[in-house]
Design a protein around this motif. Structure first.
Motif, PDB file in Angstrom:
ATOM      1  N   UNK A  91       0.687  -1.299  -0.074  1.00 52.18           N
ATOM      2  CA  UNK A  91      -0.391  -0.324  -0.588  1.00 52.18           C
ATOM      3  C   UNK A  91       0.888   1.298  -0.066  1.00 52.18           C
ATOM      4  N   UNK A  92       2.224   1.150   0.318  1.00 47.89           N
ATOM      5  CA  UNK A  92       2.783   2.181   0.471  1.00 47.89           C
ATOM      6  C   UNK A  92       4.544   2.439   0.214  1.00 47.89           C
ATOM      7  N   UNK A  93       5.659   2.817  -0.205  1.00 41.28           N
ATOM      8  CA  UNK A  93       7.001   2.849   0.239  1.00 41.28           C
ATOM      9  C   UNK A  93       7.497   2.445  -1.537  1.00 41.28           C
ATOM     10  N   UNK A  97       3.924   6.547  -5.934  1.00 39.89           N
ATOM     11  CA  UNK A  97       2.473   5.869  -5.297  1.00 39.89           C
ATOM     12  C   UNK A  97       1.888   4.993  -5.829  1.00 39.89           C
ATOM     13  N   UNK A  99       0.181   1.227  -5.664  1.00 33.63           N
ATOM     14  CA  UNK A  99       0.002   0.207  -5.605  1.00 33.63           C
ATOM     15  C   UNK A  99       0.104  -0.934  -6.200  1.00 33.63           C
ATOM     16  N   UNK A 148      -2.620   6.261  -9.081  1.00 29.25           N
ATOM     17  CA  UNK A 148      -3.103   8.025  -8.719  1.00 29.25           C
ATOM     18  C   UNK A 148      -2.888   9.117  -9.643  1.00 29.25           C
ATOM     19  N   UNK A 152      -6.096  17.545  -9.583  1.00 28.67           N
ATOM     20  CA  UNK A 152      -5.635  17.372  -8.224  1.00 28.67           C
ATOM     21  C   UNK A 152      -7.239  17.813  -7.911  1.00 28.67           C
ATOM     22  N   UNK A 154      -9.735  16.229  -8.614  1.00 28.52           N
ATOM     23  CA  UNK A 154     -10.940  15.405  -8.450  1.00 28.52           C
ATOM     24  C   UNK A 154     -10.032  14.004  -8.529  1.00 28.52           C
ATOM     25  N   UNK A 155     -10.659  13.503  -7.326  1.00 30.33           N
ATOM     26  CA  UNK A 155      -9.868  11.950  -7.363  1.00 30.33           C
ATOM     27  C   UNK A 155      -9.763  10.517  -8.998  1.00 30.33           C
TER      28      UNK A 155
ATOM     29  N   UNK B  63      -9.339  10.910   0.585  1.00 30.48           N
ATOM     30  CA  UNK B  63      -7.671  10.424   0.572  1.00 30.48           C
ATOM     31  C   UNK B  63      -7.421  10.907  -0.065  1.00 30.48           C
ATOM     32  N   UNK B  64      -7.583  12.508  -1.616  1.00 30.22           N
ATOM     33  CA  UNK B  64      -7.068  13.202  -1.781  1.00 30.22           C
ATOM     34  C   UNK B  64      -6.282  13.883  -1.015  1.00 30.22           C
ATOM     35  N   UNK B  67      -3.484  12.855   0.707  1.00 30.67           N
ATOM     36  CA  UNK B  67      -2.568  12.386  -0.065  1.00 30.67           C
ATOM     37  C   UNK B  67      -1.257  13.760   0.172  1.00 30.67           C
ATOM     38  N   UNK B  68      -1.524  15.127   0.375  1.00 34.06           N
ATOM     39  CA  UNK B  68      -0.411  16.038   0.474  1.00 34.06           C
ATOM     40  C   UNK B  68      -0.113  16.161   2.017  1.00 34.06           C
ATOM     41  N   UNK B  90      -4.384   7.194   0.610  1.00 33.53           N
ATOM     42  CA  UNK B  90      -4.446   8.711   0.161  1.00 33.53           C
ATOM     43  C   UNK B  90      -3.152   8.339  -0.188  1.00 33.53           C
ATOM     44  N   UNK B  91      -2.024   7.022  -0.324  1.00 32.81           N
ATOM     45  CA  UNK B  91      -0.920   6.179  -0.901  1.00 32.81           C
ATOM     46  C   UNK B  91       0.712   7.380  -0.027  1.00 32.81           C
TER      47      UNK B  91
END
Lengths: 397, 291
Positions: A91-93, A97, A99, A148, A152, A154-155, B63-64, B67-68, B90-91
């Motif tokens: 999920x991270x790292x 970014x 996944x 992702x 900016x 909207x997701x 999540x957005x 994110x930052x 959000x990662x």
């Protein structure tokens, strides 16, 4: 000596158990029980109350380390235990970014397919899922890479995956004239799946998500069929498919007691199918390939009110006949016949979602072309009870 | 050369004057952080003031927001069960979770093994400490520490804002306590078990809840019990968060004549509630006027 051995054993046990208890994974159990009756002219056991065997799903889920989670979903259906899902999510790292999800799980083709069936507001799986993925939906083994997108305001995310393809071939057991293959070659011809999804906030109380889906690959292989224009021996003996999909979900939630959900999705199936059998004398059993286009989709509306109740209605359409035996001429390979369904339900949630009672009715009607025995429409009435034990986490929007 | 120098200066200035990106789970925390961080923080919240923070839907838009973020402030004690899913989504690998409950004097910490038959019990204690102004002072200290730790260069600025806010809060606490003297020891029924810190601070006498167990919807039999309780003790007030359904309290009110008071427990939870002070003024003034 005995005394010290006992002390040592107690200490050893304490040291072993104490740290473990702090990192125990989340364990949840979903139990389902349903009672059904079927009505219709040709229905066997018409009007008889059928008590289906209870089903369960055991979820074990937690972080493996700061970067990854592990999830297992063990199911018990029709007296058989099975691994419904078993996967690792990083999920991270990772760079960009990303996944990564690896293992066996519900594939991100369409919004609904990723949600466990117990979390749907309705009872019956959409018809096109049954036709194009099988009765368990698009559940497959493989890898998914999720990004992702840099939108900016909207997701937006893009998922790309590579899978074994079991769910795609489930609907075609074997060539009717040669019952060997299908899964023997799986793995050498993986399938590809992609999903682009965008989520928009319309107001404090309303949101919409729109998704585009695609999947491509080989759905069957054989020595016994041939594409038009090829000579036997030089033929490309693969049957390819392309699924294109579109889905959306709109939810209006003015307060925590009320929610209106409108959700729909569809799939366009373009594939090589087997055409009319051609007898060539020698070698025998040569089948012609041709391309077909078929479609399936659903649309539902669910209205949850007073926190404890919900009512809803769903319309389904799909090419292919629900209940057909899998073959190279039926289900996802059938562009001659189609099924329509209309269903309604009433749900009662006494305390949050720990216990759910759902009463549903589904009416199916079938349209068959000349040359096929007409299938009479049928109606099913189902009373379903679902209970949830443990901290099974909420499904996202 | 001039261009390069300008670019370097712009980059340096952006590094020097970068604001801290903050997400708060609730609007109350938003208000507190905003008052300490002021212009040096970019801040957004997740749960609106008129939403129940126990049950926030896991939306990609949240999540957005995360994110930052450099910091995410939360109530903790298991209130925001939805937060880990949002942070994963959000990662954001660099985000720091600040649990404001760390130094709180926790109340209603279960002493026995819990199961769902007790309702939605929080295993580490009641998380609604933000309704008690003296606990808010502890939250403010945590917030100050976190902001300074994130940007030590602005320590003086944050400390100055903190001291100014605490001074105002102290004077408001005296004011609220004076007003609440009229309500001291008087019996009151609440809708949900979220008022223990408030009642402890202002010496209210909690006699019961409209919910039979925390988070469990009122049942007819429990309503009947509450009606008997209200009649027997001459209770004059049922206090409830304004995002809960008031049909059960209203039924009790119809039979007993008890007053149902719906209050905001978040900033912008009601028109005119634009700060923690507004919210507490509303709660205190309405309780004292009706009890």
């Amino acid at each position: 000596m005995k005394f010290w051995l006992t002390i040592f054993s107690i200490l050893f046990f304490y040291i072993q158990v104490k740290p473990q208890s702090n990192v125990n994974p989340n364990i949840s159990l979903i139990g389902t029980f349903n009672t059904q009756t079927f009505l219709g002219k040709d229905v066997i056991d018409k009007g008889k109350l059928i008590f289906n065997s209870p089903e369960l799903e055991l979820f074990i889920d937690d972080y493996l380390n700061p970067y990854a989670r592990g999830t297992v979903d063990i199911s018990f259906e029709d007296g058989i235990f099975g691994v419904e899902e078993l996967y690792v999510s990083i999920v991270r790292g990772l760079p960009l970014d990303i996944q990564i999800k690896a293992g066996k799980y519900l594939v991100g083709f369409g919004k609904l397919n990723q949600v466990h069936a117990h979390a749907w507001p309705f009872i019956n799986r959409p018809l096109f899922h049954q036709i194009y993925f099988g009765s368990e939906g698009f559940n497959d083994i493989g890898f998914n890479f999720s990004f992702i997108l840099p939108t900016e305001s909207f997701y937006s995310s893009l998922d790309l995956g590579i899978f074994k393809g079991d769910a795609i071939s489930k609907t075609e057991v074997a060539d009717p004239d040669n019952s060997d293959m299908v899964n023997n070659w799986r793995g050498t011809n993986p399938i590809f799946v992609g999903r682009l999804v965008s989520f928009f906030t319309l107001s404090d109380y309303a949101n919409i998500e729109v998704g585009l889906n695609a999947s491509y690959g080989v759905h069957a292989k054989s020595e016994n069929y041939i594409k038009p224009g090829f000579e036997l021996g030089l033929a490309d003996n693969t049957l390819n498919y392309f699924y294109g999909g579109l889905d959306f979900k709109y939810k209006y939630r003015p307060n925590q007691y009320t929610a209106l959900t409108i959700q729909g999705g569809g799939l366009l199936n373009h594939r090589d199918a087997l055409g009319i059998y051609t007898s060539t004398g020698f070698p025998p059993n040569i089948l012609n390939q041709n391309s077909i286009n078929t479609f399936g989709g659903y649309l539902y509306l669910d209205y949850a009110f007073k926190k404890q109740f919900s009512v809803g209605v769903k319309y389904d359409y799909t090419d292919g006949i629900i209940g057909d035996n899998p073959s190279f001429y039926s289900l996802s390979n059938d562009n001659q016949n189609h099924t329509q369904g209309i269903s309604g339900w009433f749900g009662f949630y006494p305390v949050e979602h720990t216990l759910i009672f759902r009463l549903g009715v589904q009416h199916l009607s079938f349209t068959t072309k000349l040359g096929r025995i007409k299938k009479e429409s049928e109606t099913s009435i189902t009373l379903k009870m679902i209970f949830s034990l443990g901290p099974h986490k909420a499904h996202p929007f | 050369m001039k261009k390069i120098l300008t670019i370097i200066l712009v980059l340096l200035s952006s590094l020097t004057f970068a604001k801290i990106n903050v997400v708060t789970t609730t609007t109350i925390i938003y208000d507190l952080v905003k008052n300490i961080g002021k212009d040096e923080v970019n801040i957004v919240y997740l749960c609106r003031g008129n939403q129940d923070p126990h049950f926030l839907e896991v939306l990609p838009s949240y999540m957005l927001k995360l994110r930052k973020a450099d910091l995410v402030f939360k109530v903790g004690l298991g209130l925001e069960k939805w937060l880990p899913q949002l942070i994963d989504g959000s990662r954001n690998t660099d985000i720091k979770e600040i649990d404001l409950s760390k130094e709180i004097q926790k109340l209603e910490v279960p002493t026995k093994r819990l199961n769902a038959s007790y309702g939605d019990i929080h295993p580490y204690g009641n998380p609604h400490y933000y309704l008690a102004p003296n606990q808010v002072k502890i939250m403010l200290t945590e917030i100050l520490d976190a902001l300074i730790s994130e940007d030590p260069d602005k320590a003086d600025y944050f400390t100055k804002n903190y001291e100014k806010y605490v001074k105002k809060l102290d004077s408001k606490i005296i004011d609220w306590k004076n007003k609440m003297k009229t309500a001291e020891s008087k019996p009151v029924v609440f809708f949900h078990a979220s008022w223990i810190y408030f009642s402890t601070e202002f010496n209210l006498n909690i006699k019961g809840y409209v919910e039979p167990k925390p988070g469990i919807p009122p049942s007819p039999s429990h309503n009947a019990k509450t009606i008997r309780l209200v009649k027997k003790l001459g209770i004059k007030l049922i206090v409830m968060e304004n995002y809960y359904d008031d049909s059960a309290p209203n039924q009790i009110a119809e039979i007993t004549g008890v007053k149902v008071l719906k209050v905001p427990v978040g900033i912008w939870g009601m028109e005119g509630i634009n700060s923690y002070f507004d919210m507490m003024d509303y709660i205190v003034n309405n309780i004292t006027a009706n009890i």
